[in-house]
Design an enzyme around this catalytic site. Sequence first.
Site, PDB file in Angstrom:
ATOM      1  CB  ALA A  13      30.998  40.139  69.925  1.00 23.29           C
ATOM      2  NE  ARG A 106      25.829  29.329  65.434  1.00 27.39           N
ATOM      3  CZ  ARG A 106      27.029  29.849  65.642  1.00 27.39           C
ATOM      4  NH1 ARG A 106      27.204  31.142  65.602  1.00 27.39           N
ATOM      5  NH2 ARG A 106      28.058  29.073  65.891  1.00 27.39           N
ATOM      6  CE1 TYR A 218      24.301  22.487  69.301  1.00 27.97           C
ATOM      7  CE2 TYR A 218      26.417  21.546  68.740  1.00 27.97           C
ATOM      8  CZ  TYR A 218      25.560  22.606  68.731  1.00 27.97           C
ATOM      9  OH  TYR A 218      25.939  23.800  68.165  1.00 27.97           O
ATOM     10  CG  ASP A 284      34.379  35.167  65.054  1.00 26.58           C
ATOM     11  OD1 ASP A 284      34.717  34.652  66.143  1.00 26.58           O
ATOM     12  OD2 ASP A 284      33.709  34.554  64.190  1.00 26.58           O
TER      13      ASP A 284
HETATM   14  C1  LIG Z   1      30.798  25.622  62.274  1.00 27.33           C
HETATM   15  C2  LIG Z   1      30.949  26.527  63.466  1.00 27.33           C
HETATM   16  C3  LIG Z   1      30.520  26.107  64.706  1.00 27.33           C
HETATM   17  C4  LIG Z   1      30.681  26.928  65.832  1.00 27.33           C
HETATM   18  N1  LIG Z   1      30.264  26.479  67.048  1.00 27.33           N
HETATM   19  C5  LIG Z   1      30.445  27.243  68.135  1.00 27.33           C
HETATM   20  C6  LIG Z   1      30.021  26.794  69.416  1.00 27.33           C
HETATM   21  O1  LIG Z   1      29.435  25.715  69.531  1.00 27.33           O
HETATM   22  N2  LIG Z   1      30.244  27.586  70.510  1.00 27.33           N
HETATM   23  C7  LIG Z   1      30.877  28.807  70.391  1.00 27.33           C
HETATM   24  O2  LIG Z   1      31.077  29.484  71.404  1.00 27.33           O
HETATM   25  N3  LIG Z   1      31.282  29.267  69.181  1.00 27.33           N
HETATM   26  C8  LIG Z   1      31.079  28.522  68.059  1.00 27.33           C
HETATM   27  N4  LIG Z   1      31.455  28.995  66.835  1.00 27.33           N
HETATM   28  C9  LIG Z   1      32.074  30.337  66.734  1.00 27.33           C
HETATM   29  C10 LIG Z   1      31.022  31.440  66.768  1.00 27.33           C
HETATM   30  O3  LIG Z   1      30.011  31.180  65.823  1.00 27.33           O
HETATM   31  C11 LIG Z   1      31.643  32.802  66.458  1.00 27.33           C
HETATM   32  O4  LIG Z   1      32.866  32.934  67.123  1.00 27.33           O
HETATM   33  C12 LIG Z   1      30.710  33.931  66.906  1.00 27.33           C
HETATM   34  O5  LIG Z   1      29.468  33.815  66.275  1.00 27.33           O
HETATM   35  C13 LIG Z   1      31.340  35.286  66.620  1.00 27.33           C
HETATM   36  O6  LIG Z   1      30.431  36.299  66.991  1.00 27.33           O
HETATM   37  P1  LIG Z   1      30.772  37.821  66.664  1.00 27.33           P
HETATM   38  O7  LIG Z   1      29.630  38.599  67.207  1.00 27.33           O
HETATM   39  O8  LIG Z   1      32.160  38.138  67.082  1.00 27.33           O
HETATM   40  O9  LIG Z   1      30.786  37.896  65.068  1.00 27.33           O
HETATM   41  P2  LIG Z   1      29.624  37.700  64.006  1.00 27.33           P
HETATM   42  O10 LIG Z   1      28.652  36.687  64.451  1.00 27.33           O
HETATM   43  O11 LIG Z   1      30.276  37.515  62.687  1.00 27.33           O
HETATM   44  O12 LIG Z   1      28.848  39.103  64.025  1.00 27.33           O
HETATM   45  C14 LIG Z   1      29.383  40.247  63.386  1.00 27.33           C
HETATM   46  C15 LIG Z   1      28.217  41.170  63.048  1.00 27.33           C
HETATM   47  O13 LIG Z   1      28.738  42.391  62.565  1.00 27.33           O
HETATM   48  C16 LIG Z   1      28.023  42.784  61.420  1.00 27.33           C
HETATM   49  N5  LIG Z   1      28.941  43.610  60.617  1.00 27.33           N
HETATM   50  C17 LIG Z   1      30.045  43.216  59.961  1.00 27.33           C
HETATM   51  N6  LIG Z   1      30.666  44.263  59.398  1.00 27.33           N
HETATM   52  C18 LIG Z   1      29.925  45.354  59.703  1.00 27.33           C
HETATM   53  C19 LIG Z   1      30.061  46.754  59.404  1.00 27.33           C
HETATM   54  N7  LIG Z   1      31.088  47.209  58.681  1.00 27.33           N
HETATM   55  N8  LIG Z   1      29.124  47.601  59.876  1.00 27.33           N
HETATM   56  C20 LIG Z   1      28.061  47.145  60.611  1.00 27.33           C
HETATM   57  N9  LIG Z   1      27.890  45.830  60.904  1.00 27.33           N
HETATM   58  C21 LIG Z   1      28.822  44.961  60.482  1.00 27.33           C
HETATM   59  C22 LIG Z   1      27.630  41.491  60.745  1.00 27.33           C
HETATM   60  O14 LIG Z   1      26.515  41.644  59.874  1.00 27.33           O
HETATM   61  C23 LIG Z   1      27.316  40.616  61.945  1.00 27.33           C
HETATM   62  O15 LIG Z   1      25.968  40.709  62.354  1.00 27.33           O
HETATM   63  C24 LIG Z   1      31.297  28.200  65.692  1.00 27.33           C
HETATM   64  C25 LIG Z   1      31.697  28.647  64.438  1.00 27.33           C
HETATM   65  C26 LIG Z   1      31.520  27.834  63.324  1.00 27.33           C
HETATM   66  C27 LIG Z   1      31.976  28.330  61.979  1.00 27.33           C
END
Ligand SMILES: Cc1cc2nc3c(=O)[nH]c(=O)nc-3n(C[C@H](O)[C@H](O)[C@H](O)COP(=O)(O)OP(=O)(O)OC[C@H]3O[C@@H](n4cnc5c(N)ncnc54)[C@H](O)[C@@H]3O)c2cc1C
Length: 384
Positions: A13, A106, A218, A284
């Site tokens: 994100a 990833r 996959y 997320d």
């Molecule tokens: C088993 C599994 C399979 C999946 N397969 C898929 C798929 O095939 N396709 C798909 O679209 N989605 C899939 N997902 C969902 C996807 O992985 C997540 O929705 C996505 O990675 C979320 O990204 P994000 O950037 O919102 O959060 P995150 O990846 O959690 O990134 C958050 C970041 O913020 C940082 N952070 C946290 N708190 C702080 C703070 N206080 N200060 C500074 N930094 C901070 C963390 O270190 C991290 O780097 C899957 C999930 C799982 C569990």
Amino acid sequence: MQGPALIAGGGIAGLTLALALARRGVTSRLFERAPVLEEAGAGVQLSPNAGRVLEGLGLGAALDAVATRPEGVSICDALTGSRLKRVTLGASAERRWGAPYRVVHRADLQAALAEAVAAAGMTEILLGTEIRAVEETASGVAIETVTDKGSEPVEGAWLAGCDGLRSVVRRAVKLPTAVAGAGLKAWRAVLPASAVPSAFDMREVTVWLGPKAHLVLYPVRKGREANVVIIGDDRVAGPADVAERWAAPARELIAATPTWTPWTLHDRSPDARLKRGRIALLGDAAHAALPSLAQGAAFAIEDAVVLARLVAEGGPAPFDAYQEARLMRVAKLQMNSRRQIRIDHLSGAAAAARNAALRLAPEAALIRGLDWIYGWRDVPLSRT
Ligand SMILES: Cc1cc2nc3c(=O)[nH]c(=O)nc-3n(C[C@H](O)[C@H](O)[C@H](O)COP(=O)(O)OP(=O)(O)OC[C@H]3O[C@@H](n4cnc5c(N)ncnc54)[C@H](O)[C@@H]3O)c2cc1C
């Protein structure tokens, strides 16, 4: 809005938002608590809704250098190994939804995003920097950041909470921070393609549906490796126990996999808002969902491009417009993901009925059912 945008978190994100803002000429400062940018987990499916956004941000070629375009999805009964349905992807997915369906490691996706952000030169990335506190001020947002050298106050025009499931920024949006335990665990692994039993077609995405559990396999790394995830009851000891009664190819696959990374699954019920003042939530942090529709990352990518457009357009209330554009869609994802996992994990007579329905369902009907997800486009809401 004065000053740079502040982005909490450098996951999919946060990096996509930084890139989408940069493409529109908006500078940002991204704070990531990890000392290096690295994605936990293994593979990720990038459906056409996400692919279209990433291509629009100029990442099409970089993705194609590392991703595979699967030819279809085969859904199988885990107890017999027999195929219940195949949905064609490949070129026909691209024709229908206007962008390819890709599967990718990833780390490769993260590297492509990070390189593009760096090349655009509009984002300051601060690694090893955790955001501890957030507060709105009269003219923007103030945060407290902590590094190994101590804490520091930082101000910005607005803040994007891209800090994942256990988001700190959610607190400032006055949303509950607790996450719901789903009673499920994902076991994830990447193994060499040569170790995958021949019953699994490495040109496709394969899904095996078993009682209270399912498996997804996959190709990643251009087919040199396979991504495997097994999702089942979190009280079960591990994949071998989950698949005890499954057909031989799944048991062989599990036996050929030396290391599994367990991952407890959580999600949230839909929230009433995605923003407060000049603070918006993405990914997320905003809409944690179970991975049964493989859309968490894809929806984070959608969030990013919508928010970047609205901020850059300079309308009077970009965060309200962001919430309006995203709220219903992300709620639908969260609810449908819960529903899908219940269907995927049926057992006994209910599973037999599901399997019969899948066998009978015309492929075209299943494809139509995916239109709301894969056919999404960032179109400004009409006010007429
Ligand atoms: C088993 C599994 C399979 C999946 N397969 C898929 C798929 O095939 N396709 C798909 O679209 N989605 C899939 N997902 C969902 C996807 O992985 C997540 O929705 C996505 O990675 C979320 O990204 P994000 O950037 O919102 O959060 P995150 O990846 O959690 O990134 C958050 C970041 O913020 C940082 N952070 C946290 N708190 C702080 C703070 N206080 N200060 C500074 N930094 C901070 C963390 O270190 C991290 O780097 C899957 C999930 C799982 C569990």
